[in-house]
Design a protein around this motif. Structure first.
Motif, PDB file in Angstrom:
ATOM      1  N   ASP A 172       1.249  -1.369   0.106  1.00  0.00           N
ATOM      2  CA  ASP A 172      -0.193   0.133  -0.069  1.00  0.00           C
ATOM      3  C   ASP A 172       0.418   1.531   0.148  1.00  0.00           C
ATOM      4  O   ASP A 172       0.683   2.608  -0.474  1.00  0.00           O
ATOM      5  CB  ASP A 172      -0.734  -0.240   1.269  1.00  0.00           C
ATOM      6  N   THR A 173       1.996   1.375   0.733  1.00  0.00           N
ATOM      7  CA  THR A 173       2.799   2.523   1.051  1.00  0.00           C
ATOM      8  C   THR A 173       3.538   2.914  -0.737  1.00  0.00           C
ATOM      9  O   THR A 173       3.457   3.674  -1.076  1.00  0.00           O
ATOM     10  CB  THR A 173       4.169   1.954   1.562  1.00  0.00           C
ATOM     11  N   VAL A 174       3.104   1.718  -1.629  1.00  0.00           N
ATOM     12  CA  VAL A 174       4.008   1.995  -2.496  1.00  0.00           C
ATOM     13  C   VAL A 174       2.962   2.946  -3.696  1.00  0.00           C
ATOM     14  O   VAL A 174       3.211   4.172  -4.350  1.00  0.00           O
ATOM     15  CB  VAL A 174       4.046   0.820  -3.737  1.00  0.00           C
ATOM     16  N   LYS A 175       1.241   2.137  -3.787  1.00  0.00           N
ATOM     17  CA  LYS A 175       0.877   3.658  -4.119  1.00  0.00           C
ATOM     18  C   LYS A 175       0.656   5.217  -3.330  1.00  0.00           C
ATOM     19  O   LYS A 175       0.224   5.685  -4.366  1.00  0.00           O
ATOM     20  CB  LYS A 175      -0.513   2.719  -3.844  1.00  0.00           C
ATOM     21  N   GLU A 176       0.995   4.781  -1.824  1.00  0.00           N
ATOM     22  CA  GLU A 176       0.574   6.396  -1.759  1.00  0.00           C
ATOM     23  C   GLU A 176       1.765   7.307  -2.132  1.00  0.00           C
ATOM     24  O   GLU A 176       2.141   8.213  -2.178  1.00  0.00           O
ATOM     25  CB  GLU A 176       0.581   5.919  -0.221  1.00  0.00           C
ATOM     26  N   TRP A 177       2.950   6.549  -1.960  1.00  0.00           N
ATOM     27  CA  TRP A 177       3.935   7.689  -2.636  1.00  0.00           C
ATOM     28  C   TRP A 177       4.004   7.733  -4.395  1.00  0.00           C
ATOM     29  O   TRP A 177       4.666   8.677  -4.928  1.00  0.00           O
ATOM     30  CB  TRP A 177       5.515   6.470  -2.113  1.00  0.00           C
ATOM     31  N   THR A 178       3.994   6.354  -5.179  1.00  0.00           N
ATOM     32  CA  THR A 178       3.835   7.179  -6.974  1.00  0.00           C
ATOM     33  C   THR A 178       2.379   7.669  -6.821  1.00  0.00           C
ATOM     34  O   THR A 178       3.087   7.481  -8.036  1.00  0.00           O
ATOM     35  CB  THR A 178       4.288   6.221  -7.018  1.00  0.00           C
ATOM     36  N   GLY A 179       2.199   7.384  -6.423  1.00  0.00           N
ATOM     37  CA  GLY A 179      -0.061   7.859  -7.137  1.00  0.00           C
ATOM     38  C   GLY A 179      -0.066   6.616  -8.054  1.00  0.00           C
ATOM     39  O   GLY A 179      -1.416   6.597  -8.691  1.00  0.00           O
ATOM     40  N   GLU A 180       0.462   5.741  -8.057  1.00  0.00           N
ATOM     41  CA  GLU A 180       0.252   4.045  -9.231  1.00  0.00           C
ATOM     42  C   GLU A 180       0.012   3.657  -8.801  1.00  0.00           C
ATOM     43  O   GLU A 180      -1.169   3.096  -7.577  1.00  0.00           O
ATOM     44  CB  GLU A 180       1.592   4.907 -10.390  1.00  0.00           C
ATOM     45  N   ASP A 181       0.494   2.204  -9.470  1.00  0.00           N
ATOM     46  CA  ASP A 181      -0.495   0.532  -8.810  1.00  0.00           C
ATOM     47  C   ASP A 181       0.368   0.731  -7.248  1.00  0.00           C
ATOM     48  O   ASP A 181       1.058   1.713  -6.593  1.00  0.00           O
ATOM     49  CB  ASP A 181      -0.584  -0.338  -9.510  1.00  0.00           C
ATOM     50  N   ASP A 182      -0.220  -0.305  -6.750  1.00  0.00           N
ATOM     51  CA  ASP A 182       0.273  -0.596  -5.593  1.00  0.00           C
ATOM     52  C   ASP A 182       2.073  -1.865  -5.710  1.00  0.00           C
ATOM     53  O   ASP A 182       2.116  -2.291  -4.810  1.00  0.00           O
ATOM     54  CB  ASP A 182      -0.360  -1.778  -4.344  1.00  0.00           C
ATOM     55  N   SER A 183       1.887  -1.997  -6.851  1.00  0.00           N
ATOM     56  CA  SER A 183       3.003  -2.543  -6.826  1.00  0.00           C
ATOM     57  C   SER A 183       4.022  -2.186  -8.832  1.00  0.00           C
ATOM     58  O   SER A 183       3.011  -2.135  -9.877  1.00  0.00           O
ATOM     59  CB  SER A 183       3.301  -4.191  -7.330  1.00  0.00           C
ATOM     60  N   TYR A 184       5.011  -2.378  -8.859  1.00  0.00           N
ATOM     61  CA  TYR A 184       5.529  -2.062 -10.120  1.00  0.00           C
ATOM     62  C   TYR A 184       7.232  -2.964  -9.979  1.00  0.00           C
ATOM     63  O   TYR A 184       7.761  -2.597  -9.012  1.00  0.00           O
ATOM     64  CB  TYR A 184       5.859  -0.835 -10.472  1.00  0.00           C
ATOM     65  N   MET A 185       7.518  -2.225 -11.673  1.00  0.00           N
ATOM     66  CA  MET A 185       8.957  -3.395 -11.317  1.00  0.00           C
ATOM     67  C   MET A 185      10.016  -1.713 -12.092  1.00  0.00           C
ATOM     68  O   MET A 185       9.546  -1.091 -12.277  1.00  0.00           O
ATOM     69  CB  MET A 185       8.814  -4.436 -13.064  1.00  0.00           C
ATOM     70  N   ASP A 186      11.422  -2.863 -11.751  1.00  0.00           N
ATOM     71  CA  ASP A 186      12.171  -1.578 -11.799  1.00  0.00           C
ATOM     72  C   ASP A 186      13.546  -2.292 -12.290  1.00  0.00           C
ATOM     73  O   ASP A 186      14.136  -3.529 -11.995  1.00  0.00           O
ATOM     74  CB  ASP A 186      12.837  -0.092 -11.241  1.00  0.00           C
ATOM     75  N   TYR A 187      13.833  -1.836 -13.858  1.00  0.00           N
ATOM     76  CA  TYR A 187      15.124  -2.481 -14.327  1.00  0.00           C
ATOM     77  C   TYR A 187      16.490  -1.863 -14.611  1.00  0.00           C
ATOM     78  O   TYR A 187      16.110  -0.407 -14.865  1.00  0.00           O
ATOM     79  CB  TYR A 187      15.049  -3.334 -15.881  1.00  0.00           C
ATOM     80  N   GLY A 188      17.578  -2.484 -14.587  1.00  0.00           N
ATOM     81  CA  GLY A 188      18.992  -1.666 -14.929  1.00  0.00           C
ATOM     82  C   GLY A 188      20.122  -2.567 -14.736  1.00  0.00           C
ATOM     83  O   GLY A 188      19.740  -3.718 -14.624  1.00  0.00           O
ATOM     84  N   VAL A 189      20.216  -1.646 -15.744  1.00  0.00           N
ATOM     85  CA  VAL A 189      21.639  -1.996 -16.680  1.00  0.00           C
ATOM     86  C   VAL A 189      23.301  -0.747 -16.212  1.00  0.00           C
ATOM     87  O   VAL A 189      23.108  -0.161 -16.352  1.00  0.00           O
ATOM     88  CB  VAL A 189      21.967  -2.669 -17.853  1.00  0.00           C
ATOM     89  N   SER A 190      24.515  -1.520 -15.952  1.00  0.00           N
ATOM     90  CA  SER A 190      25.277  -0.555 -15.887  1.00  0.00           C
ATOM     91  C   SER A 190      26.749  -1.270 -15.646  1.00  0.00           C
ATOM     92  O   SER A 190      27.031  -2.521 -15.673  1.00  0.00           O
ATOM     93  CB  SER A 190      25.821   0.265 -13.972  1.00  0.00           C
ATOM     94  N   ILE A 191      27.848  -0.021 -16.318  1.00  0.00           N
ATOM     95  CA  ILE A 191      29.382  -1.139 -16.732  1.00  0.00           C
ATOM     96  C   ILE A 191      30.095  -0.124 -15.815  1.00  0.00           C
ATOM     97  O   ILE A 191      29.569   1.186 -15.562  1.00  0.00           O
ATOM     98  CB  ILE A 191      29.463  -0.663 -18.414  1.00  0.00           C
TER      99      ILE A 191
END
Length: 223
Positions: A172-191
């Motif tokens: 529930d806190t995710v939705k409170e902070w983002t104003g979107e869904d209560d779950s999401y994915m994030d992806y990253g790649v780095s060198i």
């Protein structure tokens, strides 16, 4: 800790295994074109300057503090993190358990929150879970958030590190902070090499989320 990016304090302790423990105090400074935390910019896509101090004991105990500028559009100008935990290896498997407190001292309201975390690592692979213990007092929903992340890093040509990351935020806190869904994915790649890092970040919060790039340079030194 990576945030990450994961942030990040000193003491002298006696090791439970020895009366003569070995301690190390280090510091770090960095500059980045953006500050991302779990796939989301904390500086409105602006640059960030950060620094921290870490204490490590040969018993496996560590503690640290880390600070960075932020921009949330509510007069909050910086983030101060305090954390402590234990790390070690057992049978070739690495582990790390601890607590981190995210503080925003000049925020107009109560924005601080804390998390318990636990991580396992094996060779080039790592798995970490972070669970919210408390959030800001003015939050209107139930305090609930779990973050799961999977990472992999490899050494490639000329001692360059290639790293991949995938994470999931839920509750529930995710939705409170983002104003979107209560779950999401994030992806990253780095060198990364010689303190320089070039990375790409993306989330699936909405269909218009673009891939964002950042570059950073950091230094670590003993005190």
């Amino acid at each position: 800790m990576k945030k990450l990016l994961p942030l990040i304090v000193t003491a002298s302790l006696l090791s439970t295994a020895s009366f003569h423990s070995v301690a190390e105090v280090t510091a770090n400074v960095a500059a980045s074109s953006n500050y991302f935390w779990r796939g989301q910019t904390q500086t409105k896509d602006g640059s960030a300057v950060s620094g921290g101090i870490d204490y490590n004991n040969d018993s496996g105990f560590y503690a640290g503090t880390w600070v960075s500028n932020v921009d949330f559009g509510n007069q909050t100008s910086y983030e101060l993190d305090l954390y402590a935990g234990f790390t070690g290896t057992q049978g070739g498997l690495g582990y790390d358990v601890g607590y981190i407190h995210y503080a925003y001292p000049d925020a107009s309201g109560s924005s601080d929150f804390g998390e318990l975390y636990g991580a396992l690592s094996w060779q080039w692979l790592s798995l970490k879970a972070s669970y919210l213990t408390h959030a800001q007092e003015d939050q209107s929903t139930e305090e609930e958030m779990l973050y799961l992340e999977l990472g992999a890093s490899f050494t490639i040509l000329n001692e360059t590190e290639l790293a991949f990351h995938i994470g999931q935020s839920s509750g529930d806190t995710v939705k409170e902070w983002t104003g979107e869904d209560d779950s999401y994915m994030d992806y990253g790649v780095s060198i990364a090499k010689n303190g320089f890092t070039l990375g790409l970040v993306k989330t699936n919060l909405n269909a218009n989320d673009d891939i964002k790039a950042y570059v950073s340079y950091g230094l670590d030194f003993e005190l």
